[in-house]
Design an enzyme around this catalytic site. Sequence first.
Site, PDB file in Angstrom:
ATOM      1  N   ARG A  44       0.082  -2.222 -20.553  1.00  0.00           N
ATOM      2  CA  ARG A  44       0.647  -1.116 -19.772  1.00  0.00           C
ATOM      3  C   ARG A  44       1.488  -0.208 -20.668  1.00  0.00           C
ATOM      4  O   ARG A  44       1.730  -0.515 -21.828  1.00  0.00           O
ATOM      5  CB  ARG A  44       1.493  -1.676 -18.617  1.00  0.00           C
ATOM      6  CG  ARG A  44       2.499  -2.697 -19.136  1.00  0.00           C
ATOM      7  CD  ARG A  44       3.749  -2.777 -18.385  1.00  0.00           C
ATOM      8  NE  ARG A  44       4.510  -1.555 -18.440  1.00  0.00           N
ATOM      9  CZ  ARG A  44       5.294  -1.203 -19.481  1.00  0.00           C
ATOM     10  NH1 ARG A  44       5.395  -1.949 -20.566  1.00  0.00           N
ATOM     11  NH2 ARG A  44       5.973  -0.073 -19.434  1.00  0.00           N
ATOM     12  N   GLY A  45       1.968   0.915 -20.048  1.00  0.00           N
ATOM     13  CA  GLY A  45       2.741   1.893 -20.823  1.00  0.00           C
ATOM     14  C   GLY A  45       1.773   2.916 -21.383  1.00  0.00           C
ATOM     15  O   GLY A  45       0.743   2.560 -21.976  1.00  0.00           O
ATOM     16  N   ALA A  46       2.096   4.193 -21.192  1.00  0.00           N
ATOM     17  CA  ALA A  46       1.119   5.244 -21.485  1.00  0.00           C
ATOM     18  C   ALA A  46       0.538   5.198 -22.910  1.00  0.00           C
ATOM     19  O   ALA A  46      -0.690   5.182 -23.075  1.00  0.00           O
ATOM     20  CB  ALA A  46       1.739   6.606 -21.181  1.00  0.00           C
ATOM     21  N   ARG A  87      -6.775   3.342 -14.028  1.00  0.00           N
ATOM     22  CA  ARG A  87      -5.464   3.892 -13.627  1.00  0.00           C
ATOM     23  C   ARG A  87      -5.536   5.421 -13.765  1.00  0.00           C
ATOM     24  O   ARG A  87      -5.978   5.911 -14.814  1.00  0.00           O
ATOM     25  CB  ARG A  87      -4.333   3.316 -14.490  1.00  0.00           C
ATOM     26  CG  ARG A  87      -4.190   1.802 -14.356  1.00  0.00           C
ATOM     27  CD  ARG A  87      -2.908   1.296 -14.994  1.00  0.00           C
ATOM     28  NE  ARG A  87      -1.738   1.627 -14.206  1.00  0.00           N
ATOM     29  CZ  ARG A  87      -0.482   1.434 -14.621  1.00  0.00           C
ATOM     30  NH1 ARG A  87      -0.256   0.949 -15.825  1.00  0.00           N
ATOM     31  NH2 ARG A  87       0.533   1.748 -13.848  1.00  0.00           N
ATOM     32  N   GLN A 193       9.660  -3.636 -14.672  1.00  0.00           N
ATOM     33  CA  GLN A 193       9.449  -3.457 -16.115  1.00  0.00           C
ATOM     34  C   GLN A 193      10.779  -3.381 -16.871  1.00  0.00           C
ATOM     35  O   GLN A 193      10.863  -3.778 -18.031  1.00  0.00           O
ATOM     36  CB  GLN A 193       8.640  -2.183 -16.391  1.00  0.00           C
ATOM     37  CG  GLN A 193       7.169  -2.272 -16.008  1.00  0.00           C
ATOM     38  CD  GLN A 193       6.906  -1.808 -14.594  1.00  0.00           C
ATOM     39  OE1 GLN A 193       7.772  -1.862 -13.725  1.00  0.00           O
ATOM     40  NE2 GLN A 193       5.696  -1.341 -14.340  1.00  0.00           N
ATOM     41  N   ASP A 234       4.479   9.369 -18.648  1.00  0.00           N
ATOM     42  CA  ASP A 234       3.054   9.041 -18.503  1.00  0.00           C
ATOM     43  C   ASP A 234       2.163  10.271 -18.581  1.00  0.00           C
ATOM     44  O   ASP A 234       0.990  10.184 -18.940  1.00  0.00           O
ATOM     45  CB  ASP A 234       2.815   8.307 -17.179  1.00  0.00           C
ATOM     46  CG  ASP A 234       3.415   6.920 -17.257  1.00  0.00           C
ATOM     47  OD1 ASP A 234       4.626   6.776 -16.972  1.00  0.00           O
ATOM     48  OD2 ASP A 234       2.696   5.998 -17.675  1.00  0.00           O
ATOM     49  N   ASN A 243       6.668  10.012 -14.717  1.00  0.00           N
ATOM     50  CA  ASN A 243       7.051   8.725 -15.293  1.00  0.00           C
ATOM     51  C   ASN A 243       7.200   7.732 -14.139  1.00  0.00           C
ATOM     52  O   ASN A 243       7.003   8.094 -12.967  1.00  0.00           O
ATOM     53  CB  ASN A 243       8.355   8.865 -16.103  1.00  0.00           C
ATOM     54  CG  ASN A 243       8.647   7.634 -16.942  1.00  0.00           C
ATOM     55  OD1 ASN A 243       7.766   7.128 -17.642  1.00  0.00           O
ATOM     56  ND2 ASN A 243       9.857   7.113 -16.873  1.00  0.00           N
ATOM     57  N   LYS A 244       7.552   6.528 -14.461  1.00  0.00           N
ATOM     58  CA  LYS A 244       7.642   5.450 -13.468  1.00  0.00           C
ATOM     59  C   LYS A 244       8.435   5.866 -12.234  1.00  0.00           C
ATOM     60  O   LYS A 244       9.460   6.541 -12.358  1.00  0.00           O
ATOM     61  CB  LYS A 244       8.275   4.236 -14.144  1.00  0.00           C
ATOM     62  CG  LYS A 244       8.475   3.012 -13.277  1.00  0.00           C
ATOM     63  CD  LYS A 244       7.222   2.543 -12.572  1.00  0.00           C
ATOM     64  CE  LYS A 244       6.078   2.234 -13.512  1.00  0.00           C
ATOM     65  NZ  LYS A 244       4.779   2.112 -12.778  1.00  0.00           N
TER      66      LYS A 244
HETATM   67  O1  MRU Z   1       3.049   1.234 -14.694  1.00  0.00           O
HETATM   68  P1  MRU Z   1       3.463   1.185 -16.139  1.00  0.00           P
HETATM   69  O2  MRU Z   1       4.282  -0.018 -16.465  1.00  0.00           O
HETATM   70  O3  MRU Z   1       2.287   1.377 -17.066  1.00  0.00           O
HETATM   71  O4  MRU Z   1       4.401   2.458 -16.309  1.00  0.00           O
HETATM   72  C1  MRU Z   1       4.976   2.707 -17.552  1.00  0.00           C
HETATM   73  C2  MRU Z   1       5.934   3.832 -17.542  1.00  0.00           C
HETATM   74  O5  MRU Z   1       6.130   4.500 -16.555  1.00  0.00           O
HETATM   75  C3  MRU Z   1       6.578   4.156 -18.844  1.00  0.00           C
HETATM   76  O6  MRU Z   1       7.873   4.643 -18.651  1.00  0.00           O
HETATM   77  C4  MRU Z   1       5.740   5.234 -19.546  1.00  0.00           C
HETATM   78  O7  MRU Z   1       4.414   4.837 -19.646  1.00  0.00           O
HETATM   79  C5  MRU Z   1       6.251   5.566 -20.900  1.00  0.00           C
HETATM   80  S1  MRU Z   1       5.851   4.300 -22.045  1.00  0.00           S
HETATM   81  C6  MRU Z   1       6.320   4.755 -23.593  1.00  0.00           C
END
Ligand code: MRU
Length: 341
Positions: A44-46, A87, A193, A234, A243-244
């Site tokens: 996970r994470g962009a 996703r 997270q 993201d 973002n999240k």
């Molecule tokens: O659903 P996730 O855990 O993939 O979401 C991640 C986030 O929202 C992070 O803040 C974002 O991807 C930045 S990661 C450097």
Amino acid sequence: MRMIKWENGSVITPDQTKLPLEEITLKLFTVEQMAEAIKTLRVRGAPLLGAAAAFGIALGAYTSNAQTLSELLADLEAAGTTIKKQRPTAINLFWATDRVLNMARAYRGHVEGLRIAVIEEAQKIADEDAAQNYAIGKNGSTLIKDGDTILTHCNAGELATVEYGTALGVIRAAWEAGKKIKVIADETRPLLQGARLTTFELQRDGIPVTLITDNMAGYVMSKGLIDKVIVGADRIVQDAVFNKIGTYSVAILAHEHHIPFYVAAPKSTFDLTCKAAEVTVEERKPDEVTHVGCQQTAPNGINVLNPAFDATPLKYVTGIITETAIYTKEHFTKFNPTFPL
Ligand code: MRU
């Protein structure tokens, strides 16, 4: 430390759903296994999703029985379609998939040559992401003062990238430069997270971190306990930062308390072709909200909303820290498809 690696026809990455209690390494051999890992947030994470998408197509190339270039290309296109379906919000997933596929579409040579070229392109995407995060950290650390307390939301750390992190990359770079900083981490419901991953990373690195629940952010700001907010992204569009879920609330709270709100992200997270209203926000399963872990916390059959991301309008963003520059308010007015990033 590398969060994703190609190893003899497989992809190695930590299972992030098990952290912090168990440190389990996944070994993925097929496109379908990578797709499942992306869907379930094991990966996970962009920025990490970008590398994972590219390595997913590399697995498609490695496992394909194609004998001709056009057969291999068809298998790669199918792999790309599978990966992209997992996703919808983080643009890096689409950016990296398209980058590998565009290279493959333009490839002129032998089928075995294309197989190798796809794996090399995925490796290049991963290497570039690692380098970009160190550059983001270096650029962003100039904004951090000795003694600052920084609030962050979700996990934009090493675990969300190939190496070092974006928002946590800035924090790491400031810490490594000798600045005595502290971090407040939002737990980040529903999937935690912040509680599970951000605190894990920072505690392991010896960077002082305090965990709060999401609804305590206003309290800590009102008490003067926060100097800056830094989050990841993201997708950055013409008028907002995705973002999240919960980032938007944090940004408004920061605005109300006159606290600078920074976003740290590589340029692969920019999608200046569109506006916030055009972006699909991932809606996840209700049980992520009705349960904490395996424990049910809401009545059976309750209606649930579970959007995974929100959009923070650029008016609440003090600056966007990238690998090449820090973009501030005067740049945002120029955000359009031709903006020279
Ligand atoms: O659903 P996730 O855990 O993939 O979401 C991640 C986030 O929202 C992070 O803040 C974002 O991807 C930045 S990661 C450097």
